[in-house]
Design a protein around this motif. Structure first.
Motif, PDB file in Angstrom:
ATOM      1  N   VAL A   1      -7.598 -12.195   0.558  1.00 49.28           N
ATOM      2  CA  VAL A   1      -7.274 -10.803  -0.086  1.00 49.28           C
ATOM      3  C   VAL A   1      -7.102 -10.821  -1.628  1.00 49.28           C
ATOM      4  N   PRO A   2      -7.682  -9.813  -2.322  1.00 51.52           N
ATOM      5  CA  PRO A   2      -7.345  -9.424  -3.749  1.00 51.52           C
ATOM      6  C   PRO A   2      -5.848  -9.331  -3.894  1.00 51.52           C
ATOM      7  N   GLN A   3      -5.230  -9.743  -5.005  1.00 49.60           N
ATOM      8  CA  GLN A   3      -4.002  -9.530  -5.264  1.00 49.60           C
ATOM      9  C   GLN A   3      -3.697  -8.053  -5.110  1.00 49.60           C
ATOM     10  N   ARG A   4      -4.508  -7.220  -5.236  1.00 54.65           N
ATOM     11  CA  ARG A   4      -3.943  -5.684  -5.303  1.00 54.65           C
ATOM     12  C   ARG A   4      -3.549  -5.303  -3.754  1.00 54.65           C
ATOM     13  N   PHE A   5      -4.184  -5.914  -2.738  1.00 54.45           N
ATOM     14  CA  PHE A   5      -3.852  -5.707  -1.472  1.00 54.45           C
ATOM     15  C   PHE A   5      -2.568  -6.360  -0.910  1.00 54.45           C
ATOM     16  N   ILE A   6      -2.065  -7.442  -1.380  1.00 50.90           N
ATOM     17  CA  ILE A   6      -0.961  -8.285  -1.017  1.00 50.90           C
ATOM     18  C   ILE A   6       0.330  -7.248  -0.584  1.00 50.90           C
ATOM     19  N   LYS A   7       0.767  -6.338  -1.339  1.00 44.33           N
ATOM     20  CA  LYS A   7       1.943  -5.476  -1.122  1.00 44.33           C
ATOM     21  C   LYS A   7       1.562  -4.719   0.033  1.00 44.33           C
TER      22      LYS A   7
ATOM     23  N   GLY B   1     -15.176 -18.563  10.845  1.00 40.79           N
ATOM     24  CA  GLY B   1     -14.271 -17.492  11.176  1.00 40.79           C
ATOM     25  C   GLY B   1     -13.492 -17.101  10.097  1.00 40.79           C
ATOM     26  N   SER B   2     -13.381 -17.550   8.898  1.00 41.55           N
ATOM     27  CA  SER B   2     -12.431 -17.040   7.723  1.00 41.55           C
ATOM     28  C   SER B   2     -12.938 -15.681   7.308  1.00 41.55           C
ATOM     29  N   ILE B   3     -12.201 -14.847   7.008  1.00 44.14           N
ATOM     30  CA  ILE B   3     -12.603 -13.378   6.399  1.00 44.14           C
ATOM     31  C   ILE B   3     -12.303 -13.236   5.002  1.00 44.14           C
ATOM     32  N   SER B   4     -13.052 -12.729   4.453  1.00 44.49           N
ATOM     33  CA  SER B   4     -12.766 -12.409   2.754  1.00 44.49           C
ATOM     34  C   SER B   4     -12.846 -10.836   2.391  1.00 44.49           C
ATOM     35  N   LEU B   5     -11.849 -10.273   1.760  1.00 46.71           N
ATOM     36  CA  LEU B   5     -12.033  -9.029   1.224  1.00 46.71           C
ATOM     37  C   LEU B   5     -12.418  -9.151  -0.364  1.00 46.71           C
ATOM     38  N   SER B   6     -12.777  -7.900  -0.802  1.00 46.54           N
ATOM     39  CA  SER B   6     -13.124  -7.641  -2.304  1.00 46.54           C
ATOM     40  C   SER B   6     -12.331  -6.652  -2.866  1.00 46.54           C
ATOM     41  N   GLU B   7     -12.445  -6.567  -4.132  1.00 41.52           N
ATOM     42  CA  GLU B   7     -12.026  -5.327  -4.859  1.00 41.52           C
ATOM     43  C   GLU B   7     -12.568  -4.078  -4.225  1.00 41.52           C
ATOM     44  N   SER B   8     -13.594  -3.881  -3.829  1.00 45.41           N
ATOM     45  CA  SER B   8     -14.264  -2.781  -3.422  1.00 45.41           C
ATOM     46  C   SER B   8     -13.942  -2.668  -1.707  1.00 45.41           C
ATOM     47  N   SER B   9     -13.225  -3.404  -1.134  1.00 42.13           N
ATOM     48  CA  SER B   9     -12.861  -3.432   0.223  1.00 42.13           C
ATOM     49  C   SER B   9     -12.049  -2.190   0.485  1.00 42.13           C
ATOM     50  N   THR B  10     -12.215  -1.529   1.767  1.00 43.89           N
ATOM     51  CA  THR B  10     -11.407  -0.449   2.110  1.00 43.89           C
ATOM     52  C   THR B  10     -10.480  -0.927   3.383  1.00 43.89           C
ATOM     53  N   ILE B  11      -9.073  -0.716   3.254  1.00 44.66           N
ATOM     54  CA  ILE B  11      -8.231  -0.793   4.458  1.00 44.66           C
ATOM     55  C   ILE B  11      -7.734   0.555   5.163  1.00 44.66           C
ATOM     56  N   MET B  12      -7.619   0.478   6.245  1.00 46.11           N
ATOM     57  CA  MET B  12      -7.384   1.799   6.958  1.00 46.11           C
ATOM     58  C   MET B  12      -6.086   1.529   8.008  1.00 46.11           C
ATOM     59  N   ASP B  13      -4.931   2.279   8.216  1.00 43.23           N
ATOM     60  CA  ASP B  13      -4.163   2.044   9.225  1.00 43.23           C
ATOM     61  C   ASP B  13      -4.613   2.452  10.488  1.00 43.23           C
ATOM     62  N   THR B  14      -4.323   2.079  11.530  1.00 42.69           N
ATOM     63  CA  THR B  14      -4.911   2.386  12.881  1.00 42.69           C
ATOM     64  C   THR B  14      -3.733   2.093  14.018  1.00 42.69           C
ATOM     65  N   THR B  15      -3.931   2.241  15.321  1.00 40.85           N
ATOM     66  CA  THR B  15      -3.238   2.042  16.547  1.00 40.85           C
ATOM     67  C   THR B  15      -3.458   0.415  16.590  1.00 40.85           C
ATOM     68  N   ASP B  16      -2.116   0.053  17.163  1.00 43.30           N
ATOM     69  CA  ASP B  16      -2.199  -1.520  17.768  1.00 43.30           C
ATOM     70  C   ASP B  16      -2.421  -1.294  19.408  1.00 43.30           C
ATOM     71  N   ASP B  17      -3.302  -2.431  19.545  1.00 41.07           N
ATOM     72  CA  ASP B  17      -3.841  -2.593  21.020  1.00 41.07           C
ATOM     73  C   ASP B  17      -3.620  -3.897  21.366  1.00 41.07           C
TER      74      ASP B  17
END
Length: 274
Positions: free
Chosen positions: A51-57, A78-94
């Motif tokens: 992940v980019p630095q801005r997502f670490i916190k 299998g490894s996944i990479s995000l970019s500066e334009s990626s979106t992160i959303m909170d959601t429910t656990d399952d």
């Protein structure tokens, strides 16, 4: 290199297993890496997530919770990479806590068994430190290689980043090391630390020797009686005494025990008088 699969418009649900570690690339730019379980693989495979630095916190405030990620790339392994334009959303656990424990606190296994595991599978072990390197520093990482042995063999463990200083790793020290992952390279198995890796020094050990007088083979209560005392024992150690998990008289064991828990087997012999 594995080709990247462009799935920028898709949404992926992942469960953050542990804290995100800060690292630097060859140009000195900071990024984060953590490990996740993905719904797309039925939460049965650990994926590295970069992940980019801005997502670490944000990620370190969401440990052991699920998020949705959008605009990402994923390699075939299998490894996944995000970019500066990626979106992160909170959601429910399952995902259940017992399932999570398989990855953050797996059961202890002997080294011979660990060497048969698949790459990236998480394991725990107990063993004696044989040797340890000094911290090896590069512009992108730091690591220390520790060789640990038990009665079934020995294996190298690479401790990365902040894990290099978790313990002095003195030769002859008995350690319990939890949540490391298996690697295979050049036909040789080794282990790598993860953000969930813990190291505990075992000091209250005793040597036990005697005839096994009784045994319980239930998965939730596996134990043996030696010298009129009952000791809990892991399945992999029990199978070294009784490969078919059926009691037969005349088994003599020499073992290492701690607080009525068999932690290692030194020898298993048959009493020919029985």
């Amino acid at each position: 290199m594995f080709p990247l699969q462009d799935i920028g418009g898709a949404i992926q649900k992942v469960f953050l297993l542990e804290p995100t570690e800060e690292r630097k690339n060859a140009s000195g730019k900071t990024y984060g890496v953590t490990c996740v379980l993905a719904k797309s693989t039925n939460y049965s495979q650990v994926h590295d997530l970069f992940v980019p630095q801005r997502f670490i916190k944000k990620f370190n405030n969401t440990i052991q919770h699920s998020i949705l990620i959008r605009k990402y790339t994923q390699k075939e392994e299998g490894s996944i990479s995000l970019s500066e334009s990626s979106t992160i959303m909170d959601t429910t656990d399952d995902i259940s806590q017992p399932h999570i424990k398989r990855y953050t606190n797996p059961d202890i296994a002997d080294i011979a068994t660990i060497k048969t595991k698949e790459k990236n599978e998480r394991v725990s072990l107990q063993g004696i430190v044989q040797k340890a390197t000094k911290i090896i520093e590069t512009s992108q990482s730091s690591r220390k290689i520790v060789t640990v042995s038990d009665s079934s063999g020995e294996i190298d463990i690479k401790f990365w980043s902040t894990k290099t200083n978790v313990n002095p790793f003195e030769a002859g020290t008995m350690l319990v090391i939890k949540s490391v992952k298996v690697d295979h390279y050049g036909g040789k198995a080794s282990l790598n630390s993860t953000p969930s890796t813990t190291v505990e020094v075992k000091e209250d050990l005793e040597t036990l020797e005697g005839k096994v007088e009784a045994a319980c083979f239930d998965d939730d209560n596996m134990s043996i009686m030696v010298e009129n005392s009952i000791f809990n024992i892991s399945r992999c150690l029990m199978e070294r005494i009784y490969p078919t998990l059926k009691f037969t008289p005349g088994k003599i064991v020499m073992a290492i025990a701690s607080a009525y828990q068999i932690t290692d087997l030194v020898e298993v012999n048959n009493d020919h008088e029985d």
